[in-house]
Write a protein that holds these residues in place. Sequence first.
Motif, PDB file in Angstrom:
ATOM      1  N   LEU B  53       0.807  -1.230   0.000  1.00  7.71           N
ATOM      2  CA  LEU B  53       0.000   0.000   0.000  1.00  7.71           C
ATOM      3  C   LEU B  53       0.843   1.284   0.000  1.00  7.71           C
ATOM      4  O   LEU B  53       0.644   2.144  -0.862  1.00  7.71           O
ATOM      5  CB  LEU B  53      -0.996   0.005   1.159  1.00  7.71           C
ATOM      6  N   VAL B  56       2.375   1.693  -3.355  1.00  7.42           N
ATOM      7  CA  VAL B  56       1.445   2.195  -4.370  1.00  7.42           C
ATOM      8  C   VAL B  56       1.348   3.715  -4.247  1.00  7.42           C
ATOM      9  O   VAL B  56       1.372   4.434  -5.253  1.00  7.42           O
ATOM     10  CB  VAL B  56       0.065   1.525  -4.200  1.00  7.42           C
ATOM     11  N   THR B  57       1.281   4.196  -3.035  1.00  5.87           N
ATOM     12  CA  THR B  57       1.233   5.643  -2.826  1.00  5.87           C
ATOM     13  C   THR B  57       2.500   6.303  -3.379  1.00  5.87           C
ATOM     14  O   THR B  57       2.446   7.357  -4.004  1.00  5.87           O
ATOM     15  CB  THR B  57       1.123   5.952  -1.322  1.00  5.87           C
ATOM     16  N   ALA B  60       2.229   6.560  -7.007  1.00  7.24           N
ATOM     17  CA  ALA B  60       1.288   7.634  -7.346  1.00  7.24           C
ATOM     18  C   ALA B  60       1.986   8.988  -7.275  1.00  7.24           C
ATOM     19  O   ALA B  60       1.837   9.813  -8.168  1.00  7.24           O
ATOM     20  CB  ALA B  60       0.092   7.596  -6.408  1.00  7.24           C
ATOM     21  N   PHE B 147      -5.256   0.575  -5.663  1.00  6.57           N
ATOM     22  CA  PHE B 147      -5.194   0.707  -4.204  1.00  6.57           C
ATOM     23  C   PHE B 147      -6.448   0.096  -3.562  1.00  6.57           C
ATOM     24  O   PHE B 147      -6.377  -0.713  -2.649  1.00  6.57           O
ATOM     25  CB  PHE B 147      -5.077   2.197  -3.848  1.00  6.57           C
TER      26      PHE B 147
END
Lengths: 584, 668
Positions: B53, B56-57, B60, B147
């Motif tokens: 997680l 993934v951020t 981004a 996400f």
Amino acid sequence: MKSLYLIKPYLSERRLFIVLGLIFLITVDFLQLFIPRIIKWAIDDLTGYRIDKISLLIYALYIVGISVLIGIFRYLWRRCLMGTSRRVEEGLRNRLFAHVQTLSAPYFDKAKTGDLMAHATNDIQNVRMATGMGIVALTDAVVLGTAAVGFMVYINVKLTLFVLIPMPLIVFGARFFSKKMHRGYHEVQGAFSELTEVVRERFAGIRMIKAYNREQEASSKIETVSKDYIGKNLALVRITGSFSPMMILFSNISLAIVLFLGGRQTITFTITPGDFVAFIAYLGLLTWPMMATGWVTNLIQRGKASLNRIDRIIKEKPTIDDPADPVWPDHVSGSIGFESVTFSYRPFDRSSVAAPVLDGIDLEIKHGNVLGIVGPPGSGKSTLLSLIPRIFDVGGGCITMDSIDIRKIQLAHLRSMISYMPQEPFLFAGTIRENITFDSRKTNESQLIQAVERASLLDAINTFPNGFETIVGEKGIVLSGGQKQRVGLARMLLKDAPVMILDDPISQVDLKTGETIIDTIRAMAGEKTIIIVSHRLSALRFADRIIALDHGRIFESGTHAELMANNQYYAKTFRLQEVEEEYA
Amino acid sequence: MHSDYGYSEEKQLGKPYDVKLLRRLYPYTKPYKLLFLCSIVLVVFITLMDLSLPYVTKIAIDRYIVPGRESIKKNKAVHAEVDVRVFKADMTDPDIQRVVRKYPDLFKIQGASAQIYFRNLVKLNKKDLAILRKHDLSGVTWITALFLTLVIFSFVFDIVQVLIMEYAGQMVMHDLRLRLFDHIQSLSISFFTHNPVGRLVTRVTNDIQNMYELFTSVIAFVFKDLFLLVGIAGVLISINLKLALACFTVIPIVLYASVHFSSQARAAYRILRIKIAEINTRFSETIGGIKVIQLFLKETQNYLSFKKLNREHYLAGMRQIHVFAIFMPVIEILGATAIAIVIFYGGGSVLAGTISLGALVAFLSYMKMFFRPIRDIAEKYNILQNAMASAERIFLILDSTETIQHVGRDIDRPSLSGLKPSDTDWGSISEISLENVFFEYIRNEPVLKNISFRIKAGETLAIVGPTGSGKTTIVNLIIRFYEPTEGRILLNGVDIKKRGVRELRSKMALVMQDPFLFSETVRENITLGRDNISAAVFQQILKDSNCQTFIDRLPDGVHTVLSEGGASISSGERQLISIARAFASHPDLIILDEATSYIDSETEQKIQEALAKLMANRTSIIVAHRLSTAREADRIIVLNRGQIIETGNHAELMQIQGFYYRLNQLQG
């Protein structure tokens, strides 16, 4: 909350600590909110490369400095607030204990020990949790929650509103789940009690099970109950097990909203990248207060329920209590009278009518006289004795001491005039000395030795490596039956009271020791009023009067010689015992 | 062990941690191996997702939200000034081209792409900016979708994992509980005399429960938290080795603090537990001994010593608060330090261009994740401690082998397959004899001395004697609750030690003085779980045992549940149930321990009738407390101080004018 009065004194005693604790707690909350701000500044500066190493170091030092401050304040509030909850626990337990001690014997016949114990431990613990963690979590939730939302709004209102969408779900989810959990815990607890009871019965009835080869049935019963317990547990787990993933899901959905909306806003320069990162940090801070509100309401509710249960005990009045206007006889000679006394125990259930245990007892025992009581088991002998120090109160008629109704004398005063040796000499888990004196500091050593010697216990105590300091174990488990009985006797002899009551004092000692003990008692006749119940009739031979009880009535009365001549129950039993002793 | 019939303090338990204990637990997990394996695999998946997680951020941020790292060097070379973030626009897209054209002084066109300083982007009109960065916007949408997918999968896996784990853990405990119960049940009666029932119950209930915590928390700990910690470390290293190592400098301090704290917390918890146990003891003693306390006016004294104890508990509680109040902030300060390191060192690296901004943010998230499991360590450690202590106590019982010694098969242990008639069967009882039997519960305190007698099928033998003369002990030996210290007991000429206890006991029915009733229905109390008794047979049993009348009075007849200890029926009725129980088991031999307690004459009459029916055509041994019962017997043994002093039938004993005669004279 009407039962709040129970904890008020302890709270007001610690009010300074509470106020300080709350201030510290709020300080910590605000300091905590600063760290995401610093991170935001650092990120924004880094995004624009507007920063040098020195400034970065300063940011880093800010973070460390603030966290040290947080650490200090957190330590302080924990001590102040959690300490208060421990103090509430202590005070409440003292109060409950002191109160329970004042309650009368009939209450203890009715109340289960296990229940009272549960109040003393679980309920008090619930109250502690509610006052400690409850207050902390509530304050935390309110302060941290409001402030975090405030900061978020400051960054961007629209984003905040979107992010907050799952938050009410968290609050309601937490409440909903913890309610269900509470019910689930109840059921698990119930199933556990059932399991405990079934296992207990199987072990208590092991002789029966073995004699009838019922081991398989016992095992399969345990299997059924254990399965049921597991079923209840798994039902609970379905709730508890999905609770925290659910909470994480909700907060992750919020995070996804930040990622999507916040990300878009950052791209379009509505907010800065630093804002974006800080937003994520605030979101992290917000999740805990949200979960806490649900949890804490239950914690407080449980504490409230427990406090109410404790209150019910505290409100219980001793049924046998001091008279409103006590009479103070200045000199008590110790003559006792029974005037048509009747008594019956409270029936177990409504359907059965309690048979009278004592019925129309009239007695007159003069100062210095000895009364012997005999009778088959269950004839009411012990009950009769227990009415004199008012362990129970008479159902009808009255008992007098020096012609004063004993219910008119202050209870402690009445009991101070009686030394009593119950049939079951209850031993406490302390040393032999403590068991005889109750308090090792106040007793005169020579008096103790004398009492023990008269109870024929000194030799036995001297054989123990630790003598008087021997620890007797729970219920006196290291002592033999006869030794326990003599501890009870020594305890009674140490208390120098005008009336002596002995309930079967030599039932567990050998013949010779029994005779010695009876001689001791006999030597006090004339000086004290003595009432003895005994199954060994030879022990009562010297009594001024002997009564035989059956079905709560006196059916024989007289001196040894008179009763022997009467040739009824007393005489027959006496001869029977003579034969038994002869063949020994 | 065998001579020790007295009370024995529980053996001192050793070090709570023991690999041996875990190894002994292992076989119980075997049947659920697959489940445990599933659970572990799921944990691995969940951890991986949890770990992904923040990553993934990071993606981004780096790709879409704050991109432009590649451009840095080029610009650095060109301008040789402070680092500037640059946004590159794709000029092949007509929409973007239009936007770029709109702000000619802000963009620098280089072939197919246009560049703009990141800080200048803000000067663009919002709509234009959205068009310019439409790839970033759609990128964010996609990444959010990813996400969310991860989050939902993680949620589902998490729940499934918990359920599987709990199910497996519960089943292991269930098996262990049954095993323990069966084992305890198979131990001889002497084991029960020196182990209080309460303690044994605690083993089967609370201790097993404690061990269950071990399964769920330890496995959750080892496979989740440790895995997570290692995983985070791995991810950090893969993102940036130097920054990761810089952050790891706090780990030795964290480890030291945790170890130190664990021992402190353990000590604090221990004291707290001891104190609360003392408080409970004092409380329950006060309730139990309330009469003594009140009679001796010792309320104040007792209160004062309780108060002292309670104060000690309070102080122990304060100590525990202190330990925790130090540990938690220390761990948080260390956590904050790690974050400070990320800001300082990581920030420096961002400036130097060695890591991206996204990586920095990811580092911040991972550091937070890293410290969460560490904070829980203390709690889990405590659970582990408890569980290990319980495990040790359970295995201590499982290791005790205090069964009745036997020559035949494994007999005192119930075989769950049921009663198998086999060569161990005795056939119907034709003769029982005791040969020179001695017995002592406590060494050198003989209860029976040189007892010999013989009883033939169909005979009734009465044992008479004063209290404590050893009557009940003889019964205990015949039913093999205990073994004679010396001498033999023969059934049909064979030593009862040589064959199965089950088979022996199946020939006998014990009608006890104070029959033990279970909190079950009257019917269950009579049949004792035999479900092969037909309705007609059961009716006959009720009739023969004279139970019918009082059962009719009960609210639900034979289905009335008797309350705890059977208090809702009278003692006479309890005895009738006990007699019915004997009828239901079809014994050859009746052993009757006659009641001494008073029963009203009507019920007494019923009991006598029922007993007469029960004993008709059967061999019986009666422990007689009333001489009238003995009078009818074929033979009477007069016992005194563990010895047979007279034997014969009523007429013979009356003739010799001894002890029995005199007893009769007196009671007559």
